[in-house]
Design a protein around this motif. Sequence first.
Motif, PDB file in Angstrom:
ATOM      1  N   ALA A 166       0.833  -1.208   0.000  1.00  0.00           N
ATOM      2  CA  ALA A 166       0.000   0.000   0.000  1.00  0.00           C
ATOM      3  C   ALA A 166       0.866   1.256   0.000  1.00  0.00           C
ATOM      4  N   PHE A 167       1.948   1.244   0.783  1.00  0.00           N
ATOM      5  CA  PHE A 167       2.856   2.394   0.822  1.00  0.00           C
ATOM      6  C   PHE A 167       3.542   2.588  -0.526  1.00  0.00           C
ATOM      7  N   ALA A 168       3.970   1.499  -1.156  1.00  0.00           N
ATOM      8  CA  ALA A 168       4.633   1.597  -2.464  1.00  0.00           C
ATOM      9  C   ALA A 168       3.687   2.162  -3.519  1.00  0.00           C
ATOM     10  N   LEU A 169       2.436   1.709  -3.511  1.00  0.00           N
ATOM     11  CA  LEU A 169       1.462   2.222  -4.473  1.00  0.00           C
ATOM     12  C   LEU A 169       1.138   3.688  -4.200  1.00  0.00           C
ATOM     13  N   ALA A 170       1.088   4.061  -2.926  1.00  0.00           N
ATOM     14  CA  ALA A 170       0.856   5.463  -2.593  1.00  0.00           C
ATOM     15  C   ALA A 170       2.008   6.340  -3.094  1.00  0.00           C
ATOM     16  N   MET A 171       3.240   5.864  -2.964  1.00  0.00           N
ATOM     17  CA  MET A 171       4.385   6.612  -3.471  1.00  0.00           C
ATOM     18  C   MET A 171       4.366   6.684  -4.996  1.00  0.00           C
ATOM     19  N   ALA A 172       3.952   5.586  -5.646  1.00  0.00           N
ATOM     20  CA  ALA A 172       3.818   5.603  -7.104  1.00  0.00           C
ATOM     21  C   ALA A 172       2.738   6.596  -7.528  1.00  0.00           C
ATOM     22  N   ASN A 173       1.662   6.656  -6.759  1.00  0.00           N
ATOM     23  CA  ASN A 173       0.595   7.619  -7.028  1.00  0.00           C
ATOM     24  C   ASN A 173       1.122   9.046  -6.919  1.00  0.00           C
ATOM     25  N   TYR A 174       1.910   9.289  -5.893  1.00  0.00           N
ATOM     26  CA  TYR A 174       2.505  10.622  -5.709  1.00  0.00           C
ATOM     27  C   TYR A 174       3.459  10.944  -6.866  1.00  0.00           C
ATOM     28  N   ALA A 175       4.221   9.956  -7.314  1.00  0.00           N
ATOM     29  CA  ALA A 175       5.161  10.178  -8.418  1.00  0.00           C
ATOM     30  C   ALA A 175       4.421  10.513  -9.709  1.00  0.00           C
ATOM     31  N   VAL A 176       3.345   9.783  -9.992  1.00  0.00           N
ATOM     32  CA  VAL A 176       2.551  10.066 -11.194  1.00  0.00           C
ATOM     33  C   VAL A 176       1.981  11.476 -11.135  1.00  0.00           C
ATOM     34  N   ASP A 177       1.470  11.857  -9.968  1.00  0.00           N
ATOM     35  CA  ASP A 177       0.910  13.201  -9.807  1.00  0.00           C
ATOM     36  C   ASP A 177       1.978  14.268 -10.012  1.00  0.00           C
TER      37      ASP A 177
END
Length: 205
Positions: A166-177
């Motif tokens: 979940a943390f990795a996906l949240a960081m990926a979400n932040y990177a995409v944004d």
Amino acid sequence: MLVGMACAYFGRIVDDVLSLVTNIFLLVPGVPLLVILAAFMPPGTATVILVLVVTGWAGSARVLRAQAKSIRGKDFVAASVVTGESAVRIMFREILPNMASVVMTTLLGCVIFGIGAQAGLEFLGLGDASVVSWGTNLYWAGNDGALMTGAWWVFVPSGLCIALVAFALAMANYAVDEITNPRLRARRTKTTKTAKSSTTSLKKG
């Protein structure tokens, strides 16, 4: 995605009807509905997927509808309508590519929700207990009294894996944004340049 684009493009009656259905699903408590549907359906992966789709689409549809409506009013979309392009072509060739960042962040958010919801359902015993997964590991840990006996090695690895994914996906979400948002990208570039100039000044000093 389909509901959001259909609401934004067609408007009027289509928007009113789909928005009403979306609001109804948003008003229904998601977690109780999730548990009830899973309890009355046969356990299995297909059941979990169906339950998550039924209970989790409305929030994403509302976000994507708002984004699609803002793009629907752009000049290039109006030009495509005037030239006689079909509605499907306009939605998927003109509107959708300009929603890529929002679609990606929404997708990652849905994946995080899906992982947590699946693990929660399996922990409650509403999944297929014969399948080995993080959720079923937690389920058997609870049934065997691992929490009471202090057998942390039974449940901590599964819980830790869920948290890390979940943390990795949240960081990926932040990177995409950050990549797709010009303001964040410009701010990061400015910060990097400031840091480099400060480092150079310190070295010269």
